[in-house]
Design an enzyme around this catalytic site. Structure first.
Site, short mmCIF file in Angstrom:
data_model
loop_
_atom_site.label_atom_id
_atom_site.label_comp_id
_atom_site.label_asym_id
_atom_site.label_seq_id
_atom_site.Cartn_x
_atom_site.Cartn_y
_atom_site.Cartn_z
N ARG A 275 0.82 -1.22 0.00
CA ARG A 275 0.00 0.00 0.00
C ARG A 275 0.85 1.27 0.00
NH1 ARG A 275 -0.33 -2.51 4.89
NH2 ARG A 275 0.35 -1.35 6.74
N TYR A 276 2.17 1.13 0.29
CA TYR A 276 3.04 2.29 0.34
C TYR A 276 3.88 2.47 -0.94
CZ TYR A 276 2.02 2.00 5.34
OH TYR A 276 1.39 1.94 6.55
N THR A 277 3.97 1.45 -1.76
CA THR A 277 4.84 1.50 -2.94
C THR A 277 4.02 1.62 -4.23
OG1 THR A 277 4.90 -0.91 -3.11
CG2 THR A 277 6.63 0.14 -1.80
#
Length: 578
Positions: free
Chosen positions: A133-135
């Site tokens: 979800r962060y990349t």
């Protein structure tokens, strides 16, 4: 008794344990284990001739269908979710696959995923990637050559696991990706381990094989090229074994520089089989054991510029000799085991480099022929429609009159067919022409297009009839790819004969000692200084000293037993006691 056995069986069925059935072990393996083994071999662990395992192919094809080629990046979690439509596994397994193919992870010479964010590093055991979800990610530019003409029937498509989507069985890779990027996998009863080669060298070698099937590709394809760099210890015999049989071992060592001002060694690249943490741990272990005494400190200084392991040296230390020791005692020198096991038409085969390139050429020949047939079919279909249009354009007023005087819309096509002796496809094409196109310019353009199509069809037919022309097309594509995506070699070569071997001898301190052996088999080593401070030896009750020997810490000892055996040991192996 039989009654008791029957009652036990019935009780087992009642309790939900099931009935106990005797079965031959061979039948059990065949029915239960073999399907699993076949699934792992064919659908999971062994790559195919296009250079991909099913998990890689499903992920990349999903990204292609999402429009992530030459576009903005999207969240990795989005890609993982979409990939589940083709790959029925957990999100973590799919994300791990994407991480290994990414530019940020740095495991591949030519990464397929252009990543943004923390994707970890292949050379670090502890540097973990961030959650999906962060990349963000998209397809890298080189993927254009993987999916080129995939819509032109170049490869077969099959249903996905729930028959709702189609997915390709192979990707029509226009370069030998099987050899360009590393690929490893462990199946059941077999494994695959393919080392990477430089893209330019692979393209040159393939073009050489196209021109001359008996060519010696080792002249242009020097040796593997690892993304982490390092130095390959080149052994011609072992390298030729890999090229011919697909099996063998390559020795790779780290690359370093010596900083005189700081009196330290900076290691900038390591073998692909180890990690920076494993190397540091082994160096520390050797220092603690006293095997290596020239090192004062070792630390990991990996940062934004990449991998860096710094080793601080003590004064007057020869950096080159120390590195030779470290190569022998730590994973700074390691072996990469090659096993070029690839699925060829559903059959696992271990092939040499040349045989692998020949198989890829067969695959690519089929792709180009299928693409040419597809283009030819499209051109002929268009030619057929324009031929009908040409007949209409001879007497356009008659066509307009037929359409104008037709009472029902459904009869327009049949009436045009009858009026101009054309088939249904041609008549339908004519009927769909807009009124604005019924002018001289449109008619002349269509007539010119017919002549161009004739030339194009002749050219495509000549390609299909001559395999040499197909090979020339493949060679031209390889030249283009080599120029556009080629990079200099990252891994240096050093010949085995040029390496200076340094014997690692443990330095044993030399000083006098006194040795004692008692009746009850107690052994003691003590220095003369400790003996002078307390000359009285403490013994167990009933025990007495049998032997007292003056020796040196560097001496060897022989211990004889009452079973006619002898054991050898060094005096230095025993601890000094009081």
């Amino acid at each position: 008794s039989k009654k008791e056995n029957n009652s036990d069986k019935n009780q087992g069925i009642i309790n939900g344990a099931g009935e106990i059935v005797e079965q031959e072990i061979a039948n059990t393996l065949e029915q239960n284990y073999m399907p699993y083994a076949m699934s792992v071999i064919l659908s999971r662990a062994i790559p195919q001739i296009d250079g991909f395992k099913p998990s890689h192919r499903k992920l990349l094809y999903t990204m292609y269908k999402m429009g992530l080629l030459n576009s903005a990046r999207t969240k990795s979690a989005n890609i993982v979710g979409q990939t589940m439509k083709l790959n029925p596994h957990g999100d973590s397994a799919i994300y791990d696959t994407m991480v290994r193919l990414s530019r940020g992870y740095e495991a591949l010479l030519h990464p397929y995923v252009d990543s943004k964010g923390n994707f970890g590093k292949f050379y670090s055991r502890d540097m973990m990637c961030a959650a999906s979800r962060y990349t963000e990610a998209r397809l890298d530019n080189i993927c254009e050559e993987l999916f080129k003409d995939i819509e032109k029937n170049t490869v077969d498509f099959v249903n996905n696991y729930d028959n709702t989507l189609k997915e390709p069985t192979l990707l029509p890779a226009s370069f030998p990706s099987i050899l360009v990027n590393a690929n490893t996998g462990i199946a059941v009863g077999m494994a695959s381990s393919i080392c990477p080669f430089n893209l330019r060298e692979v393209c040159k070698a393939t073009i050489m094989l196209i021109k001359n099937p008996d060519a010696d590709i080792s002249k242009v394809l020097l040796a593997p090229d690892f993304n982490g760099g390092g130095i390959i210890i080149y052994d011609e015999k072992s390298m030729m074994d890999i090229y011919e049989t697909g099996r063998g071992s390559i020795k790779v060592r780290a690359r370093y520089t010596y900083d005189k001002t700081e009196n330290c060694i900076d290691i900038s690249s390591i073998p692909p089989t180890t990690t920076s943490e494993a190397i540091i741990e082994k160096v520390i272990e050797m220092v603690k054991k006293g095997v290596i005494k020239e090192i004062s400190d070792v630390r990991d200084e990996t940062g934004i510029d990449g991998l860096k392991i710094t080793i601080d040296l003590k004064r007057n230390t020869d950096a080159e000799k120390l590195m030779q020791k470290l190569y022998r005692l730590t994973p700074l020198e390691d072996s990469f085991s090659c096993n070029f096991n690839v699925l060829i038409n559903g059959t696992p085969k271990v092939l040499g480099v040349k045989a692998l390139l020949e198989e890829w050429l067969k695959f690519r020949l089929d792709c180009v022929k299928r693409r040419t047939k597809f283009d030819l079919s499209k051109q002929k279909s268009k030619m057929h429609l324009l031929a009908g249009l040409k007949k209409i354009l001879v007497d356009i007023d008659k066509a307009i009159e037929i359409i104008k005087n037709t009472k029902e819309e459904s009869q327009v096509v049949p009436n045009l067919m009858a009026g101009f002796s054309i088939d249904e496809l041609q008549a339908d094409y004519v009927a769909e022409i807009k009124l604005r196109h019924l002018n001289r310019e449109y008619i002349l353009k269509r007539t010119d297009e017919i002549e161009k199509l004739k030339d194009s069809i002749e050219q495509l037919e000549s390609i299909l009839s001559d395999e040499i022309k197909v090979k020339e097309i493949i060679a031209q594509e390889l030249c283009y790819i080599s120029e556009k995506y080629g990079k200099p070699r990252k891994t240096m070569l050093i010949y085995k004969e040029d390496i200076k071997n340094v014997d690692v001898v443990e330095e044993i301190p030399e000083y006098p000692v006194h040795l004692f052996l008692t009746k009850n088999h107690y052994f003691k080593k003590i220095t003369p200084q400790s003996l002078r401070m307390n000359s009285e030896q403490k013994l167990k009750d009933g025990d007495e000293i049998l032997q007292s020997i003056e020796a040196n810490n560097t001496f060897d000892l022989l211990f004889f037993t009452d079973k006619h055996q002898v054991y050898k040991a060094k005096v230095s192996e025993f601890q000094d006691v009081k």
